[in-house]
Design an enzyme around this catalytic site. Structure first.
Site, short mmCIF file in Angstrom:
data_model
loop_
_atom_site.label_atom_id
_atom_site.label_comp_id
_atom_site.label_asym_id
_atom_site.label_seq_id
_atom_site.Cartn_x
_atom_site.Cartn_y
_atom_site.Cartn_z
CD GLN A 44 -4.64 -3.96 -0.64
OE1 GLN A 44 -5.83 -3.70 -0.39
NE2 GLN A 44 -3.57 -3.47 -1.06
N PRO B 35 -5.15 -0.69 -8.70
CG PRO B 35 -6.74 -0.87 -6.82
CD PRO B 35 -6.61 -0.65 -8.35
CG ASP B 36 0.40 -4.51 -5.83
OD1 ASP B 36 -0.08 -5.43 -5.77
OD2 ASP B 36 1.58 -4.51 -5.82
N PRO B 37 -3.20 -5.26 -5.08
CG PRO B 37 -4.05 -7.18 -5.92
CD PRO B 37 -3.32 -6.20 -6.52
CE1 TYR B 38 3.37 -9.74 -1.82
CE2 TYR B 38 3.82 -7.62 -0.64
CZ TYR B 38 3.99 -9.09 -0.93
OH TYR B 38 5.12 -9.70 0.01
#
Length: 129
Positions: free
Chosen positions: A106, A101-104
């Protein structure tokens, strides 16, 4: 994070003749790596502070021998954008059958989780390259 870890792992394995780069499908072109990513990578003695985001394009895809992506949807998008990519686009988590998953935008915990999966994927790929 993936670029930095893969480059370091390839160098550690003596595979220094391989180019490792990073580009995104929806990258904020010219932006630096997220401070959380920089912090986590610095704790592993990998400096990604000079990283600047760029968009993947057909020239990059055609030039690459291998394109590693984070999620299955990325593979579909790249192969749709550039049909010559078929057969050389794989998830970083391909061998473990997982997406990353992309943690952008977060919290740090999301970055830590993604980094843990990236490390796992890099380890799986380095032995195969």
């Amino acid at each position: 994070m993936a670029e930095g870890l893969l480059r370091q792992a390839m160098n550690d394995a003596g595979k220094v003749d391989r180019f490792v780069g990073s580009a995104g499908l929806n990258a904020l072109v010219g932006h630096q790596a997220d401070p959380s990513a920089c912090q986590l990578m610095a704790s592993r003695q990998i400096d990604i502070s000079a990283h600047r985001a760029c968009q993947i394009n057909s020239v990059m895809i055609r030039a690459a021998d291998l394109v590693l992506v984070m999620e299955s949807a990325h593979k579909i998008a790249i192969e749709g954008k550039e049909p010559s990519a078929r057969g050389k686009v794989f998830r970083l988590g391909e061998w473990g059958k997982f997406n990353i998953p992309d943690p952008y935008q977060q919290d740090l915990a999301a970055f830590e989780y993604s980094l843990m999966l990236i490390e796992r994927g890099v380890s799986d790929w380095v032995v195969r390259l």
